[in-house]
Design an enzyme around this catalytic site. Structure first.
Site, PDB file in Angstrom:
ATOM      1  CG  ASN A 341      33.882  29.085  43.619  1.00  0.00           C
ATOM      2  OD1 ASN A 341      34.359  29.610  42.618  1.00  0.00           O
ATOM      3  ND2 ASN A 341      33.008  29.715  44.385  1.00  0.00           N
ATOM      4  CG  HIS A 374      29.946  32.154  50.450  1.00  0.00           C
ATOM      5  ND1 HIS A 374      31.270  31.841  50.673  1.00  0.00           N
ATOM      6  CD2 HIS A 374      29.599  31.514  49.303  1.00  0.00           C
ATOM      7  CE1 HIS A 374      31.701  31.039  49.708  1.00  0.00           C
ATOM      8  NE2 HIS A 374      30.712  30.824  48.859  1.00  0.00           N
TER       9      HIS A 374
END
Length: 488
Positions: A341, A374
């Site tokens: 990522n 997140h």
């Protein structure tokens, strides 16, 4: 019947996948729109339409948060707007995730992904504007500063221009459909270059898109196979607890393997949305980096003539999120983090790590922001915040045994470090997937929380070995000096 059950269970994912494929398919048509203003408006309309399809009534959250964030950027002086924007956007992200506590419909996972991307874009552009303002201020104070670094390389000239988009362009950047569903993150400068420079016109988008997409069927097939053979919920069952310790210990490998395939497929499709539209294409001579774009000679690239643009060699490194082969093969956790990522990691590095004022807490601040971006589930803390503890031990063994090893010795040590890195990631991924503390505790208790003990033992032994190595070095050095003096 099984097919209907499967479709019902995975309906949201199927819709999301279909919208990603739709976004890839319309890329060539979007790229071909000749008028910049019309192109921006169509991209924004498609983006808002995608939000409405995915989110329904919950679309109000990403739309309102983005509009308020943009107004903050334009109404508050640039000296402070980035900080205010950061706290507002993350504050709204918390409210959004707890909306069911306020009597509002609970957000879907897909809407959550869109909101996460909106946060990155709005906060990112605020910091980009502030960074350009700061750099231009320094430039005025040092008009005759040398633009060549001490090692002879050209300095990154990213902020030799003021970045100050108007209100309408901020809206277009925030809601443009390219990268809106699941990333990748790209800066406003990349977005602006897409419309005003020649690169997207001459890059072979079809070739890049086909090369990017060709592995997606494999990723999806592996994900479906692995998730059906080793389902997540089984790890909490009594039957799983009655299995051997080795089976229980290795089960997270299967879970993390399935999870990786899901991420690979999503990220690869997201990159393909960019490549099909031509967004993120730059000449290779710019030494382009994920999230950042060109790292050298940016101003020269902007002045490239049409003839030069026609013959230039291009890449899409700017929008690359995953290095799949690297994720599977790198030896250390530190290297694994660099290829996973990448676009989001770039954002965290630029917005949090490099800007955080207290140097000893930079790493902790970056990890904390990554966790809360997140979500606020315990699993994210267990997964992300425990990385530094493993890295402390890993770095010691890397320097002592792997760094200067050669031949077969290096391969054997590398395999051992790869296995330990993979096992550590799988153990942490189990917490990431199980999310809540009670579910994590059930699994970790079934294996007696052993990996934390292994980490601690690795670290203690590593520190002891490092101390012995440091003590031995002066003795070896003195021995060499004595031999040299005798020879002379």
């Amino acid at each position: 019947m099984k097919m209907l059950t499967f479709l019902a269970k995975n309906w949201n994912d199927i819709v999301y996948l279909s919208l990603l494929l739709f976004s890839v398919a319309i890329g060539p048509y979007y790229k071909s729109i000749g008028t910049v203003h019309l192109k921006k408006c169509i991209g924004t309309c498609i983006g808002i339409l995608l939000i409405l399809i995915v989110s329904g009534y919950n679309a109000i959250h990403p739309i309102i948060s983005a509009i308020v964030g943009i107004l903050i950027i334009k109404l508050i002086p640039v000296r402070y707007s980035h900080v205010v924007t950061f706290f507002f956007m993350f504050g709204y992200l918390f409210f959004f995730r707890l909306s069911d506590k306020f009597g509002l419909p609970p957000p879907s996972g897909q809407t959550n992904l869109i909101e996460m991307i909106i946060v990155l874009r709005v906060v990112g552009v605020a910091f980009e504007m502030n960074g350009s303002w700061l750099a231009m201020g320094k430039k005025k104070k040092n008009e005759h500063a040398d633009l060549i670094s001490k090692d002879g390389k050209e300095k990154d000239d990213e902020f030799l221009e003021i970045i100050n988009p108007n209100l309408v362009d901020l809206v277009h950047y925030t809601f443009n459909y390219v990268g809106l569903l699941t990333g990748p993150y790209y800066r406003y400068r990349t977005f602006n270059d897409y419309f005003n420079l020649l690169f997207s016109k001459y890059v072979n988008c079809m070739e890049f898109t086909i090369n990017t997409l060709k592995a997606v069927p494999l990723y999806i097939s592996l994900y479906l196979a692995l998730s059906n053979l080793w389902p997540l919920e089984y790890i909490l069952s009594e039957d799983h607890n009655n299995r051997s310790f080795l089976y229980r210990m290795m089960y997270p490998w299967a879970l993390f393997a399935a999870f990786r395939q899901r991420i690979y497929s999503g990220m690869t499709l997201a990159e393909s949305v960019c490549t099909s539209a031509g967004l993120g294409a730059y000449p290779v001579e710019g030494k382009n980096r994920t999230g950042h774009g060109p790292t050298v000679g940016y101003m020269k690239l902007k002045e490239m003539s049409e003839e030069q643009a026609k013959t230039a060699e291009y890449d899409f490194n700017t929008i690359e999120s995953m290095e799949v082969w690297g994720c599977e093969t790198v030896v250390t956790l530190r290297d694994s983090m660099k290829v996973w990522n990448k676009a989001v990691q770039y954002w965290v590095a630029m917005v949090v790590y490099k800007r955080f004022p207290v140097k000893p807490l930079k790493v902790h601040a970056a990890l904390f922001v990554s966790v809360i971006w997140h979500g606020f589930h315990a699993g994210y803390f267990f997964c992300i915040y425990f990385c530094p503890f493993y890295l402390m031990a890993e770095d010691i063994y890397y320097k002592l045994y792997y760094k200067n090893a050669t031949g077969m010795k290096k391969k054997i040590i590398g395999f051992i470090m790869w296995f330990l890195r993979s096992h550590s990631e799988s153990y942490q991924a189990a917490a990431f997937l199980l999310l809540t503390f009670d579910r994590i505790w059930i699994y970790y208790s079934s294996v007696y929380h052993y990996w934390y003990g292994v980490w601690l033992a690795f670290l203690i032994v590593g520190l002891a070995l490092n101390a012995v190595h440091k003590m031995a070095r002066p003795t070896v050095k003195k021995g060499k000096e004595a031999m040299e003096s005798r020879t002379n």
